[in-house]
Design a protein around this motif. Sequence first.
Motif, PDB file in Angstrom:
ATOM      1  N   PRO A 209     -51.334 -26.939   3.067  1.00  0.00           N
ATOM      2  CA  PRO A 209     -51.737 -26.838   4.483  1.00  0.00           C
ATOM      3  C   PRO A 209     -51.469 -28.152   5.209  1.00  0.00           C
ATOM      4  CG  PRO A 209     -53.456 -25.970   3.024  1.00  0.00           C
ATOM      5  CD  PRO A 209     -52.454 -26.651   2.141  1.00  0.00           C
ATOM      6  N   GLY A 210     -50.969 -28.021   6.417  1.00  0.00           N
ATOM      7  CA  GLY A 210     -50.675 -29.217   7.216  1.00  0.00           C
ATOM      8  C   GLY A 210     -49.203 -29.559   7.246  1.00  0.00           C
ATOM      9  N   VAL A 211     -48.443 -29.092   6.246  1.00  0.00           N
ATOM     10  CA  VAL A 211     -46.988 -29.294   6.271  1.00  0.00           C
ATOM     11  C   VAL A 211     -46.401 -28.258   7.215  1.00  0.00           C
ATOM     12  CG1 VAL A 211     -44.856 -29.298   4.940  1.00  0.00           C
ATOM     13  CG2 VAL A 211     -46.964 -30.175   3.911  1.00  0.00           C
ATOM     14  N   HIS A 212     -45.596 -28.697   8.164  1.00  0.00           N
ATOM     15  CA  HIS A 212     -45.091 -27.754   9.158  1.00  0.00           C
ATOM     16  C   HIS A 212     -43.854 -27.010   8.639  1.00  0.00           C
ATOM     17  CE1 HIS A 212     -41.724 -30.412  10.236  1.00  0.00           C
ATOM     18  NE2 HIS A 212     -42.592 -31.417  10.319  1.00  0.00           N
ATOM     19  N   GLU A 213     -43.652 -25.839   9.189  1.00  0.00           N
ATOM     20  CA  GLU A 213     -42.499 -24.994   8.832  1.00  0.00           C
ATOM     21  C   GLU A 213     -41.208 -25.771   9.048  1.00  0.00           C
ATOM     22  OE1 GLU A 213     -40.777 -21.330   7.676  1.00  0.00           O
ATOM     23  OE2 GLU A 213     -42.728 -21.112   8.612  1.00  0.00           O
TER      24      GLU A 213
ATOM     25  N   ASP B  42     -31.236 -12.539  -4.988  1.00  0.00           N
ATOM     26  CA  ASP B  42     -32.627 -12.627  -5.430  1.00  0.00           C
ATOM     27  C   ASP B  42     -33.045 -14.080  -5.680  1.00  0.00           C
ATOM     28  OD1 ASP B  42     -32.473  -9.912  -5.393  1.00  0.00           O
ATOM     29  OD2 ASP B  42     -33.002  -9.600  -7.488  1.00  0.00           O
ATOM     30  N   SER B  43     -32.078 -14.996  -5.668  1.00  0.00           N
ATOM     31  CA  SER B  43     -32.312 -16.352  -6.176  1.00  0.00           C
ATOM     32  C   SER B  43     -32.590 -17.386  -5.100  1.00  0.00           C
ATOM     33  CB  SER B  43     -31.096 -16.809  -6.996  1.00  0.00           C
ATOM     34  OG  SER B  43     -30.755 -15.862  -7.997  1.00  0.00           O
ATOM     35  N   TRP B  44     -32.373 -17.047  -3.823  1.00  0.00           N
ATOM     36  CA  TRP B  44     -32.444 -18.076  -2.789  1.00  0.00           C
ATOM     37  C   TRP B  44     -32.961 -17.531  -1.470  1.00  0.00           C
ATOM     38  CZ3 TRP B  44     -26.604 -18.464  -3.893  1.00  0.00           C
ATOM     39  CH2 TRP B  44     -25.941 -17.321  -3.413  1.00  0.00           C
ATOM     40  N   ARG B  45     -33.301 -18.474  -0.572  1.00  0.00           N
ATOM     41  CA  ARG B  45     -33.484 -18.166   0.838  1.00  0.00           C
ATOM     42  C   ARG B  45     -32.271 -18.705   1.581  1.00  0.00           C
ATOM     43  NH1 ARG B  45     -39.056 -19.408  -0.204  1.00  0.00           N
ATOM     44  NH2 ARG B  45     -40.465 -17.724   0.440  1.00  0.00           N
ATOM     45  N   LEU B  46     -31.698 -17.872   2.441  1.00  0.00           N
ATOM     46  CA  LEU B  46     -30.450 -18.228   3.119  1.00  0.00           C
ATOM     47  C   LEU B  46     -30.578 -17.867   4.597  1.00  0.00           C
ATOM     48  CD1 LEU B  46     -27.575 -19.290   2.366  1.00  0.00           C
ATOM     49  CD2 LEU B  46     -26.870 -16.898   2.305  1.00  0.00           C
ATOM     50  N   TRP B  47     -30.427 -18.883   5.455  1.00  0.00           N
ATOM     51  CA  TRP B  47     -30.576 -18.670   6.893  1.00  0.00           C
ATOM     52  C   TRP B  47     -29.268 -18.980   7.620  1.00  0.00           C
ATOM     53  CZ3 TRP B  47     -35.771 -21.770   7.849  1.00  0.00           C
ATOM     54  CH2 TRP B  47     -36.805 -21.128   7.159  1.00  0.00           C
ATOM     55  N   PRO B  48     -28.524 -17.962   8.058  1.00  0.00           N
ATOM     56  CA  PRO B  48     -27.319 -18.206   8.863  1.00  0.00           C
ATOM     57  C   PRO B  48     -27.668 -18.994  10.123  1.00  0.00           C
ATOM     58  CG  PRO B  48     -27.379 -15.929   8.093  1.00  0.00           C
ATOM     59  CD  PRO B  48     -28.718 -16.537   7.767  1.00  0.00           C
ATOM     60  N   GLU B  49     -26.819 -19.955  10.437  1.00  0.00           N
ATOM     61  CA  GLU B  49     -26.996 -20.833  11.597  1.00  0.00           C
ATOM     62  C   GLU B  49     -28.306 -21.619  11.529  1.00  0.00           C
ATOM     63  OE1 GLU B  49     -26.351 -18.846  15.367  1.00  0.00           O
ATOM     64  OE2 GLU B  49     -25.039 -17.378  14.399  1.00  0.00           O
ATOM     65  N   GLY B  50     -28.952 -21.630  10.360  1.00  0.00           N
ATOM     66  CA  GLY B  50     -30.212 -22.341  10.212  1.00  0.00           C
ATOM     67  C   GLY B  50     -31.393 -21.658  10.866  1.00  0.00           C
TER      68      GLY B  50
ATOM     69  N   ALA C 156     -39.325 -26.691   3.935  1.00  0.00           N
ATOM     70  CA  ALA C 156     -40.626 -26.150   3.572  1.00  0.00           C
ATOM     71  C   ALA C 156     -40.826 -24.803   4.261  1.00  0.00           C
ATOM     72  CB  ALA C 156     -41.732 -27.113   3.984  1.00  0.00           C
ATOM     73  N   THR C 157     -41.094 -23.784   3.470  1.00  0.00           N
ATOM     74  CA  THR C 157     -41.376 -22.457   4.010  1.00  0.00           C
ATOM     75  C   THR C 157     -42.049 -21.636   2.916  1.00  0.00           C
ATOM     76  OG1 THR C 157     -40.412 -20.605   5.256  1.00  0.00           O
ATOM     77  CG2 THR C 157     -39.173 -21.374   3.341  1.00  0.00           C
ATOM     78  N   GLY C 158     -42.468 -20.428   3.242  1.00  0.00           N
ATOM     79  CA  GLY C 158     -43.007 -19.510   2.249  1.00  0.00           C
ATOM     80  C   GLY C 158     -44.231 -20.039   1.530  1.00  0.00           C
ATOM     81  N   SER C 159     -44.211 -19.876   0.194  1.00  0.00           N
ATOM     82  CA  SER C 159     -45.384 -20.235  -0.615  1.00  0.00           C
ATOM     83  C   SER C 159     -45.703 -21.720  -0.546  1.00  0.00           C
ATOM     84  CB  SER C 159     -45.155 -19.826  -2.079  1.00  0.00           C
ATOM     85  OG  SER C 159     -44.080 -20.562  -2.646  1.00  0.00           O
TER      86      SER C 159
END
Length: 386
Positions: A114-118, A208-216, A105-108
């Motif tokens: 509301p209430g859902v944590h990152e 443009d299609s994804w969110r990508l986090w190296p090492e999380g 869960a992140t972004g929009s």
Amino acid sequence: MGGEFDMKNLGELLIEGKTKKIHLSKSDPSTVIVLNKDRITAGDGARAHDLEGKAEIATKTNTLVFELLNAAGVPTTFIRQASPNIFIAKKVDMVPLEWITRRLATGSYLKRHPGVHECFRFTPPKQETCFKDDANHDPLWSDEQIICANLPNIGRDEIQIMKRLSLVVFEILEKVWAQLNCVLVDMKIEFGIDDKGNILVSDVIDSDSWRLWPEGKKELMKDKQVYRNLTNVTSESLNQVKINFRWIADTLESLKKPANSLVVIALGSSSDLPFAANIETQLKAFDVKYVVRIVSAHKQTAEALHVVAEYEGVNKSIVFIAVAGKSNGLGPVIAGNTSFPVINCPPLDSTGRDVWSSINLPAGIACTTVTSASNAALAAAQIIAL
């Protein structure tokens, strides 16, 4: 990837979007020619900048992704890359929906809930659908809204097919990125329907299609969110976005099949060779390296143990497949003398009684038994993939 493309083959311009143009192919009207632009946008086009080199990077990324999906058997429109910024695809009628799959869960999503944590983890992944409508910021639609909209050729069955394919695509790419020590946070895809009614993964899949986090780690993000987050767009910040995109393409290109692995097909006798040929055929299809050794646990026990010791010392990830009929001691003997996984695959006679010596084993002998040659190969490939 891709050489020079003959621009004379460009047919009618079917559609021009913010970041690409799609032409009909003159040589094959069942295909289209997709030209990516050196353009980056966000906020339904409210923010837009030229970004030299983006088209080539996006085409490379898209090609690598769709080649992975095609190899996995996912039905897609992608055919081949034709030049650094052009690819060829099957002509379809696009479905005006975006299918979003979320692992974290992140972004929009956080703004809407509301209430859902990152970084709340969705298991299974959360799926959402947006109707493509820039003027209304691509509103979220429920399954019921899609059905009631009476979109051409889209009913309950088609919705379930697209929903399932979206999840399949996400899980394939999630595993790919996990292998590269990156977390695929979420992604969106689109579908098209060909003239036979087949539903195909369509459009493009790139940075443009994804969110990508190296090492999380969110602070290491490499996707377009970096561009969205810019408070002041400068040439330096745009160049950093391009560097991030190039990193994604180059990292995907570095992906290799597990080279440091080997399947050892151990046969009780040469009479098992025809049966083992079916295992070999399937392993070749998976591009898994293998060797065949003939050794009897009953008649050549010392040699069988020598073979085990030989592969214990080659510094590879090994899977043994033991092929021996009648009283199958080969698999259990190997399993009792190695920490590597062992798969029994006995060639059965018409009664099927030969299987009992493969499954009724002493305590501490942990080999599995698969009676289908092709399934034994599949099991070995799955173990290696892990």
